[in-house]
Design a protein around this motif. Structure first.
Motif, PDB file in Angstrom:
ATOM      1  N   GLU A 169     -62.900  51.156 -60.440  1.00 37.55           N
ATOM      2  CA  GLU A 169     -63.927  50.499 -59.621  1.00 37.55           C
ATOM      3  C   GLU A 169     -64.513  51.547 -58.669  1.00 37.55           C
ATOM      4  N   VAL A 175     -59.938  52.081 -66.517  1.00 35.91           N
ATOM      5  CA  VAL A 175     -61.119  51.442 -65.938  1.00 35.91           C
ATOM      6  C   VAL A 175     -60.993  51.574 -64.424  1.00 35.91           C
ATOM      7  N   ASP A 186     -70.614  53.529 -67.980  1.00 37.77           N
ATOM      8  CA  ASP A 186     -70.804  52.374 -67.112  1.00 37.77           C
ATOM      9  C   ASP A 186     -70.224  51.129 -67.775  1.00 37.77           C
ATOM     10  N   ALA A 187     -69.200  50.567 -67.135  1.00 39.07           N
ATOM     11  CA  ALA A 187     -68.569  49.347 -67.653  1.00 39.07           C
ATOM     12  C   ALA A 187     -68.846  48.157 -66.753  1.00 39.07           C
ATOM     13  N   THR A 188     -69.845  48.276 -65.869  1.00 39.99           N
ATOM     14  CA  THR A 188     -70.157  47.179 -64.944  1.00 39.99           C
ATOM     15  C   THR A 188     -70.459  45.873 -65.677  1.00 39.99           C
ATOM     16  N   PRO A 189     -71.170  45.904 -66.820  1.00 34.91           N
ATOM     17  CA  PRO A 189     -71.447  44.644 -67.520  1.00 34.91           C
ATOM     18  C   PRO A 189     -70.224  44.015 -68.188  1.00 34.91           C
ATOM     19  N   PHE A 190     -69.078  44.679 -68.129  1.00 31.01           N
ATOM     20  CA  PHE A 190     -67.872  44.201 -68.809  1.00 31.01           C
ATOM     21  C   PHE A 190     -66.757  44.004 -67.776  1.00 31.01           C
ATOM     22  N   PRO A 191     -66.808  42.936 -66.979  1.00 32.61           N
ATOM     23  CA  PRO A 191     -65.842  42.767 -65.890  1.00 32.61           C
ATOM     24  C   PRO A 191     -64.402  42.587 -66.360  1.00 32.61           C
ATOM     25  N   ASP A 192     -64.215  42.207 -67.624  1.00 29.12           N
ATOM     26  CA  ASP A 192     -62.855  42.013 -68.113  1.00 29.12           C
ATOM     27  C   ASP A 192     -62.402  43.109 -69.074  1.00 29.12           C
ATOM     28  N   PRO A 225     -71.793  49.107 -56.099  1.00 23.71           N
ATOM     29  CA  PRO A 225     -70.507  48.877 -56.758  1.00 23.71           C
ATOM     30  C   PRO A 225     -70.673  49.003 -58.274  1.00 23.71           C
ATOM     31  N   GLU A 226     -69.766  49.705 -58.913  1.00 27.49           N
ATOM     32  CA  GLU A 226     -69.814  49.892 -60.359  1.00 27.49           C
ATOM     33  C   GLU A 226     -68.399  49.906 -60.917  1.00 27.49           C
ATOM     34  N   ARG A 227     -68.309  49.628 -62.207  1.00 27.89           N
ATOM     35  CA  ARG A 227     -67.055  49.823 -62.938  1.00 27.89           C
ATOM     36  C   ARG A 227     -67.293  50.969 -63.908  1.00 27.89           C
TER      37      ARG A 227
END
Length: 195
Positions: free
Chosen positions: A59, A57, A133-139, A77-79
């Motif tokens: 950033e 993952v 895109d993993a932005t909605p999954f901060p953990d 900013p995105e993950r």
């Protein structure tokens, strides 16, 4: 001849007894009906699931790029989750997505399911990796699972949908799943989805 077979999966589902003594249920064995079957998709139960692990993952800051040729450039900013699957495994390159500074669209863009929610593909599908895109999954952490085909919670991605987004027939998606992809067969007693 005593045994006649003139029906593939679609004909067997559409015409029943008119299919003669035997049928050749190819794509229906995967729980799919194909694009041209003119059969209610509810006539079969999807049994194939294809999943991949999150291997990293990352950033991103605005202006950071993802994948070959900077095909996707983050506007904010995105993950990004890196999945351990790519076109060498049969995951279609046509699912690639490009961002604002990209040089044109590749396919219509695809996604995967993470925790039952859509995670759009970012950049090009690479040989052994795909970024989403993993932005909605901060953990979200490495080791978690993304669903490419099959069910995840209440959400589902069918092989027909993946094929349509990649510009391929579902048959091409199914037969393209490569030998690097580990198979696991489960009985109906073990669960409702097979891998």
């Amino acid at each position: 001849p005593p045994r006649v077979h003139v029906a593939n999966s679609a004909a067997a589902l559409r015409f029943g007894r008119a299919a003669r003594a035997l049928v050749r249920p190819g794509i229906a064995l995967y729980g799919a009906v194909g694009e041209f079957a003119e059969v209610d998709p509810e006539a079969v139960r999807p049994i194939l699931s294809w999943r991949a692990r999150v291997v990293a993952v990352k950033e991103l800051a605005p202006g950071d790029s993802v994948s070959y040729h900077r095909l996707y450039v983050a506007e904010g900013p995105e993950r990004i989750a890196v999945l351990g699957v790519g076109y060498a495994d049969g995951w279609p390159y046509g699912l690639s997505e490009v961002g604002a500074e990209g040089t044109g669209r590749r396919g219509s863009g695809g996604d995967v399911l993470i925790r039952g929610r859509s995670a759009p593909i970012r950049g090009a599908v690479c040989m052994a990796l795909t970024m989403v895109d993993a932005t909605p999954f901060p953990d979200l952490v490495p080791g978690e699972i993304a669903t490419l085909v099959g069910g995840d919670g209440d959400a589902r991605r069918t092989v027909e949908e993946v094929g349509r987004r990649a510009g391929l027939m579902s048959y091409a998606v199914l037969t393209g799943i490569g030998s690097r992809v580990r198979r696991r067969y489960v009985t109906s007693a073990e669960g409702s989805d097979s891998q």
